[in-house]
Enzyme design. Structure first.
Site, PDB file in Angstrom:
ATOM      1  N   SER A 136       0.871  -1.175   0.000  1.00  0.00           N
ATOM      2  CA  SER A 136       0.000   0.000   0.000  1.00  0.00           C
ATOM      3  C   SER A 136       0.906   1.222   0.000  1.00  0.00           C
ATOM      4  O   SER A 136       2.090   1.119   0.381  1.00  0.00           O
ATOM      5  CB  SER A 136      -0.843  -0.022   1.286  1.00  0.00           C
ATOM      6  OG  SER A 136      -1.374   1.247   1.551  1.00  0.00           O
ATOM      7  N   TYR A 162      -2.486  -0.952  10.138  1.00  0.00           N
ATOM      8  CA  TYR A 162      -2.502  -1.245   8.692  1.00  0.00           C
ATOM      9  C   TYR A 162      -1.175  -0.820   8.057  1.00  0.00           C
ATOM     10  O   TYR A 162      -0.540  -1.597   7.339  1.00  0.00           O
ATOM     11  CB  TYR A 162      -3.683  -0.516   8.050  1.00  0.00           C
ATOM     12  CG  TYR A 162      -3.811  -0.738   6.556  1.00  0.00           C
ATOM     13  CD1 TYR A 162      -4.472  -1.855   6.060  1.00  0.00           C
ATOM     14  CD2 TYR A 162      -3.279   0.167   5.642  1.00  0.00           C
ATOM     15  CE1 TYR A 162      -4.594  -2.068   4.693  1.00  0.00           C
ATOM     16  CE2 TYR A 162      -3.393  -0.028   4.276  1.00  0.00           C
ATOM     17  CZ  TYR A 162      -4.052  -1.142   3.806  1.00  0.00           C
ATOM     18  OH  TYR A 162      -4.164  -1.340   2.453  1.00  0.00           O
TER      19      TYR A 162
HETATM   20  P1  NDP Z   1     -11.710  -5.693   0.201  1.00  0.00           P
HETATM   21  O1  NDP Z   1     -12.071  -5.335   1.581  1.00  0.00           O
HETATM   22  O2  NDP Z   1     -12.605  -5.346  -0.926  1.00  0.00           O
HETATM   23  O3  NDP Z   1     -11.367  -7.252   0.102  1.00  0.00           O
HETATM   24  C1  NDP Z   1     -10.550  -7.856   1.051  1.00  0.00           C
HETATM   25  C2  NDP Z   1     -10.558  -9.342   0.844  1.00  0.00           C
HETATM   26  O4  NDP Z   1      -9.793  -9.945   1.905  1.00  0.00           O
HETATM   27  C3  NDP Z   1     -11.965  -9.925   0.908  1.00  0.00           C
HETATM   28  O5  NDP Z   1     -12.105 -10.952  -0.031  1.00  0.00           O
HETATM   29  C4  NDP Z   1     -12.028 -10.481   2.321  1.00  0.00           C
HETATM   30  O6  NDP Z   1     -12.910 -11.562   2.472  1.00  0.00           O
HETATM   31  C5  NDP Z   1     -10.583 -10.960   2.498  1.00  0.00           C
HETATM   32  N1  NDP Z   1     -10.296 -11.150   3.920  1.00  0.00           N
HETATM   33  C6  NDP Z   1     -10.363 -10.236   4.903  1.00  0.00           C
HETATM   34  N2  NDP Z   1     -10.097 -10.812   6.094  1.00  0.00           N
HETATM   35  C7  NDP Z   1      -9.861 -12.112   5.833  1.00  0.00           C
HETATM   36  C8  NDP Z   1      -9.562 -13.241   6.650  1.00  0.00           C
HETATM   37  N3  NDP Z   1      -9.473 -13.137   7.980  1.00  0.00           N
HETATM   38  N4  NDP Z   1      -9.392 -14.442   6.067  1.00  0.00           N
HETATM   39  C9  NDP Z   1      -9.502 -14.579   4.729  1.00  0.00           C
HETATM   40  N5  NDP Z   1      -9.799 -13.551   3.898  1.00  0.00           N
HETATM   41  C10 NDP Z   1      -9.985 -12.343   4.457  1.00  0.00           C
HETATM   42  O7  NDP Z   1     -10.269  -5.016  -0.011  1.00  0.00           O
HETATM   43  P2  NDP Z   1      -9.422  -4.692  -1.318  1.00  0.00           P
HETATM   44  O8  NDP Z   1      -9.799  -5.591  -2.418  1.00  0.00           O
HETATM   45  O9  NDP Z   1      -9.452  -3.240  -1.495  1.00  0.00           O
HETATM   46  O10 NDP Z   1      -7.951  -5.060  -0.785  1.00  0.00           O
HETATM   47  C11 NDP Z   1      -7.155  -6.102  -1.312  1.00  0.00           C
HETATM   48  C12 NDP Z   1      -5.718  -5.819  -0.914  1.00  0.00           C
HETATM   49  O11 NDP Z   1      -5.281  -4.604  -1.530  1.00  0.00           O
HETATM   50  C13 NDP Z   1      -5.511  -5.643   0.587  1.00  0.00           C
HETATM   51  O12 NDP Z   1      -4.304  -6.266   0.976  1.00  0.00           O
HETATM   52  C14 NDP Z   1      -5.415  -4.141   0.751  1.00  0.00           C
HETATM   53  O13 NDP Z   1      -4.663  -3.797   1.887  1.00  0.00           O
HETATM   54  C15 NDP Z   1      -4.712  -3.749  -0.540  1.00  0.00           C
HETATM   55  N6  NDP Z   1      -4.880  -2.355  -0.941  1.00  0.00           N
HETATM   56  C16 NDP Z   1      -6.099  -1.882  -1.374  1.00  0.00           C
HETATM   57  C17 NDP Z   1      -6.234  -0.569  -1.791  1.00  0.00           C
HETATM   58  C18 NDP Z   1      -7.540  -0.011  -2.280  1.00  0.00           C
HETATM   59  O14 NDP Z   1      -7.624   1.218  -2.568  1.00  0.00           O
HETATM   60  N7  NDP Z   1      -8.600  -0.792  -2.403  1.00  0.00           N
HETATM   61  C19 NDP Z   1      -5.078   0.352  -1.810  1.00  0.00           C
HETATM   62  C20 NDP Z   1      -3.845  -0.252  -1.324  1.00  0.00           C
HETATM   63  C21 NDP Z   1      -3.774  -1.545  -0.922  1.00  0.00           C
HETATM   64  P3  NDP Z   1     -14.428 -11.295   2.982  1.00  0.00           P
HETATM   65  O15 NDP Z   1     -15.038 -10.426   1.946  1.00  0.00           O
HETATM   66  O16 NDP Z   1     -14.966 -12.664   3.050  1.00  0.00           O
HETATM   67  O17 NDP Z   1     -14.298 -10.607   4.316  1.00  0.00           O
END
Ligand code: NDP
Length: 254
Positions: free
Chosen positions: A159, A172
């Site tokens: 990130s 985070y």
């Molecule tokens: P979302 O919140 O849309 O998706 C996160 C995903 O992680 C979901 O599928 C969720 O599953 C899963 N998840 C969360 N907790 C767990 C757990 N305990 N066990 C298994 N799966 C889990 O986030 P993003 O798609 O935005 O983020 C994806 C990655 O990108 C992350 O690492 C985030 O830090 C990074 N990121 C995102 C940015 C953005 O602007 N969106 C910017 C910079 C980095 P469920 O839905 O079932 O909870």
């Protein structure tokens, strides 16, 4: 080699990932969902790992309906999963699929947006567990499956606050800085012993639930949808990134 500042413009051919088996964590939603669908569209057998089975099943059905290689679903909560479960996954991938070509450590949680002086200690632990420790545990357990194929690729999701922190990003930001350290250490160690490449990718601001949670006042469509940032993900998972190792990369133009 491709200019690494330009990988957001990478143009993948349709069969880039044919015959490749790729684990995606957090594959049920947001960026992980988009990556799973796109990898499958380019020929990969995707192993959809996540904690909400209905979301995984929806992605599974979409891939199957499109006629892409049959995916695999793995229901695991990365907050509570233990090493025995990760090791069982490694064994199943070797026995049933013959090995692993890619691992996208994508799942993550935001935690609280608060000053560190007020940050809840339990939430701090949870964010570190999901965003960092589970990535270490899962990756370590899957190394045998990754070593059993040629030129496997590991991607850790970073990130912008994992490269320069900002106030109120709490655990985070700490977890994402540590992910960069984990990536660099693994990249250096594996370069001595095998062909596995290890890199980190910052998706940049992307229209997902996490982004909404972090910036509730923002107009969502000012940021690209997850589907629009997939070129860099494809580049890192395919053979055109062979030789790219230990790099901190960006999925969007800086
Ligand atoms: P979302 O919140 O849309 O998706 C996160 C995903 O992680 C979901 O599928 C969720 O599953 C899963 N998840 C969360 N907790 C767990 C757990 N305990 N066990 C298994 N799966 C889990 O986030 P993003 O798609 O935005 O983020 C994806 C990655 O990108 C992350 O690492 C985030 O830090 C990074 N990121 C995102 C940015 C953005 O602007 N969106 C910017 C910079 C980095 P469920 O839905 O079932 O909870």
């Amino acid at each position: 080699m491709q200019d690494l500042t330009d990988i957001h413009n990478y143009n993948a051919n349709n069969t880039l990932l044919a015959g490749r088996n790729i684990v995606i964590t957090g594959a049920g939603d947001g960026i992980g969902r988009a990556a799973a669908l796109r990898f499958a569209q380019h020929g990969a057998t995707v192993i959809l790992l996540g904690k909400t089975v209905d979301k995984l099943a929806a992605v599974y059905d979409e891939i199957e309906a499109a006629g892409h290689p049959q995916p695999v679903m793995v229901e695991l909560d990365l907050h509570t999963a233990n090493n025995a479960e990760f090791e069982a996954l490694n064994r199943e991938i070797i026995d049933n699929l013959g090995g692993l070509h890619g691992l996208l450590n994508n799942a993550g949680i935001l935690g609280e947006m608060k000053p560190l002086s007020q940050y809840d200690a339990e939430t701090f632990d949870q964010v570190i567990k999901v965003n960092l420790t589970s990535c270490f545990n899962l990756t370590q357990a899957l190394i045998p499956a990754l070593e059993s194929t040629e030129n496997a690729s590991i991607v850790f999701t970073s990130s912008s606050v994992g490269r320069k922190s900002r106030a109120y990003w709490g655990a985070y930001a700490v977890s994402k800085f540590a992910i960069e350290g984990l990536m660099q250490t693994w990249a250096d160690e594996l370069s001595d012993t095998c062909n596995i490449r290890v890199n980190s990718l910052n998706p940049g601001a992307t229209q997902t639930n996490m982004r909404k949670q972090a910036f509730p006042g923002e107009t969502p469509h000012n940021n690209p949808a997850p589907e629009a940032i997939m070129n860099s993900y494809l580049f890192l998972m395919g053979n055109d990134s062979i030789g790219v190792n230990g790099q901190q990369l960006n999925a969007q133009k800086k």
